[in-house]
Design a protein around this motif. Structure first.
Motif, PDB file in Angstrom:
ATOM      1  N   GLY A  56       0.837  -1.195   0.000  1.00 18.36           N
ATOM      2  CA  GLY A  56       0.000   0.000   0.000  1.00 18.36           C
ATOM      3  C   GLY A  56       0.871   1.243   0.000  1.00 18.36           C
ATOM      4  O   GLY A  56       0.613   2.195  -0.741  1.00 18.36           O
TER       5      GLY A  56
ATOM      6  N   HIS B  34       3.068   6.104  -6.335  1.00 24.87           N
ATOM      7  CA  HIS B  34       2.723   6.150  -7.760  1.00 24.87           C
ATOM      8  C   HIS B  34       1.298   6.646  -7.965  1.00 24.87           C
ATOM      9  O   HIS B  34       1.014   7.319  -8.940  1.00 24.87           O
ATOM     10  CB  HIS B  34       2.890   4.767  -8.386  1.00 24.87           C
TER      11      HIS B  34
ATOM     12  N   LEU C  51       4.055   1.367  -0.998  1.00 27.09           N
ATOM     13  CA  LEU C  51       4.837   1.415  -2.239  1.00 27.09           C
ATOM     14  C   LEU C  51       3.998   1.934  -3.409  1.00 27.09           C
ATOM     15  O   LEU C  51       4.463   2.709  -4.230  1.00 27.09           O
ATOM     16  CB  LEU C  51       5.390   0.024  -2.581  1.00 27.09           C
ATOM     17  N   VAL C  52       2.734   1.481  -3.464  1.00 29.06           N
ATOM     18  CA  VAL C  52       1.895   1.864  -4.600  1.00 29.06           C
ATOM     19  C   VAL C  52       1.379   3.301  -4.438  1.00 29.06           C
ATOM     20  O   VAL C  52       1.134   3.999  -5.418  1.00 29.06           O
ATOM     21  CB  VAL C  52       0.746   0.847  -4.809  1.00 29.06           C
ATOM     22  N   SER C  53       1.244   3.774  -3.200  1.00 29.45           N
ATOM     23  CA  SER C  53       0.687   5.114  -2.956  1.00 29.45           C
ATOM     24  C   SER C  53       1.498   6.211  -3.639  1.00 29.45           C
ATOM     25  O   SER C  53       0.936   7.142  -4.207  1.00 29.45           O
ATOM     26  CB  SER C  53       0.635   5.414  -1.467  1.00 29.45           C
TER      27      SER C  53
END
Lengths: 231, 240
Positions: free
Chosen positions: A173, A179, A175-177
């Protein structure tokens, strides 16, 4: 002597090779032991072999990304260091950051100023010292964390699963945030990768399609990339 | 069941801990190899003050991850996986995805013994695959990669966000009610860091996102789980 001649010299290749040999040796003995123990505790050979096969398929996409990082490192710190560092402890982003901190500490801006021997050596030292923290902490704590996990969950298997999945959702969560809030093509790639997985994973599970289970992540990975390019 | 427990605890774990420690401490030594070559073979040694300056810079950027990452990845990769993951690196972008897909395909639960064994097998394969590709890359790759157009290389940059999105969804499907909490924490904290709320902390405090999202999600998920089990327990009590 030019720093790249030193960086690409035979002794540097040997030093890098020794480290990589160690990594392969560990992977080999752990596979052997895990496979034998897996059989003893009731895992079937089919389960273990398809797990290994799917892991191989899944590794291809990320390895391509790492390979492009290799190119960037190759031109700045030479072949042996690039080869070793990406097989050993670090990751592309970390190595580039460490290398530039290292050269900057002796007044060389990486990619702008010409690299000196001392700047190269300081980059090497920074990559080493900056990364051993991970391996030291992990090595000291690995056997203890198993006991902590048992104690916290009191052997409650449902709770162990909840904690495991929560830890992964928290990690990915975050790591993707980065982006997602960027609101550029990376955002599209992240959303598309997630959406493809959302479609494929239940499909593979419901109909028990084995090849799709093995390929789902690889398809989502490259699918997300293509969607991001198309936009 | 007891026999299985015996083999895993009395044979597998001691073996993994012994060899994991030996190989990883050797790994710490081996990582100094290139620095030693520069010193002994070429008589190049940077000033100690420069090493310390650079070390402080890198430690303030990533130092907190030395501790957070081994803890947050442990539940999924297990004991052997922890030794292996932190010797080989590339954890979030390669080892954990491999471990997660392996567990799913084999149909075993993360956090269980079977899960730990399968994760280890999957990660070992990813280590071998990755090193093979990198070795080909370093010897033949410069020629090949330099022939690729900048557009193709730029496209590869989308693989990482795509991977993170896909992996997040894979875990989200295991616990649908936890996923929105993790995502809300991740996005909220990322926006907070971007807005400079944590700028009193050293370095660029993106670690606050990881720290808050991982432990916040674990805390909330555990509370929800316990609440549910308590309620379930109460319901059973009432029936009795």
């Amino acid at each position: 002597m030019d720093y790249l001649q030193i960086a690409n010299s035979v002794p540097m290749w040997l030093a890098a090779g020794a480290a990589i040999f160690l990594v392969l040796f560990q992977a080999f003995i752990f596979v052997k032991k895990s496979y034998a123990t897996g059989k003893e505790i009731g895992l079937t050979e089919d389960q273990m072999k398809s797990a290994m096969k799917s892991s191989f398929i899944t590794s291809l996409g990320p390895s391509v990304v790492i390979l492009t990082g290799l190119l960037t490192l190759l031109v700045t710190v030479g072949g042996p260091m690039a080869w070793m560092r990406l097989s050993f402890i670090g990751s592309v982003m970390f190595e580039l950051m460490a290398a530039s901190f290292g050269t900057e500490a002796v007044g060389v801006k990486m990619g702008i100023d010409p690299m000196t021997n001392v700047a190269f050596a300081n980059a090497v030292w920074t990559m080493i010292l900056g990364s051993i923290g991970w391996i030291i902490f992990a090595t000291l704590s690995a056997s203890k964390m198993d006991k902590v996990q048992q104690k916290v969950s009191k052997g409650d298997k449902g709770l162990i699963k909840v904690i495991s999945v929560a830890a992964m959702l928290g990690s990915f969560g975050s790591l993707v945030s980065g982006h997602l809030v960027a609101l550029n093509n990376n955002t599209i790639a992240a959303l598309a990768g997630g959406a493809i997985m959302l479609a494929l994973s239940p499909l593979a599970d419901k109909n028990n399609i084995k090849w799709l289970k093995e390929w789902a992540l690889a398809i989502a990975l490259f699918g997300g990339m293509f969607v991001a390019i198309a936009f | 069941m007891d026999k299985n427990k015996d083999i895993f605890e009395s044979d597998y774990l001691p073996y993994v801990n012994r060899w994991g420690k030996i190989t990883n401490w050797l790994g710490v030594l081996a990582s100094f190899g290139p620095a030693l070559v520069l010193l002994v073979g070429f008589d190049i040694m940077p000033p100690v003050s420069a090493i310390i300056t650079a070390l402080i810079a890198i430690a303030s950027a990533v130092g907190i991850n030395w501790v957070i990452e081994p803890i947050s990845y442990f539940p999924i990769v297990g004991v052997a996986g922890t030794y292996m993951a932190f010797l080989t690196g590339n954890i979030s972008n390669l080892r954990v995805p491999s471990a997660a897909v392996s567990q799913k395909v084999a149909g075993v639960e993360p956090g269980s013994r079977e899960g730990a064994i399968i994760a280890t097998l999957g990660m070992a394969v990813s280590v071998i695959a990755n090193i093979t590709i990198l070795t080909l890359g370093v010897f033949a790759g410069t020629a090949i990669l330099s022939k690729l157009s900048p557009e193709v290389l730029a496209a590869f940059n989308f693989l990482l966000p795509s991977l993170f999105g896909a992996i997040f969804v894979q875990f989200a499907l295991m616990k649908l009610n936890i996923a929105p909490i993790a995502l809300a924490l991740g996005i909220g904290l990322t926006l907070a860091v971007n807005a400079g709320i944590f700028s009193f902390l050293p370095g660029r405090p993106t670690y606050m996102v990881t720290l808050g999202a991982v432990f916040g999600t674990i805390a909330i998920a555990t509370a929800l789980y316990k609440n549910k089990s308590v309620n379930k327990g109460a319901a059973i009590d009432e029936k009795n």
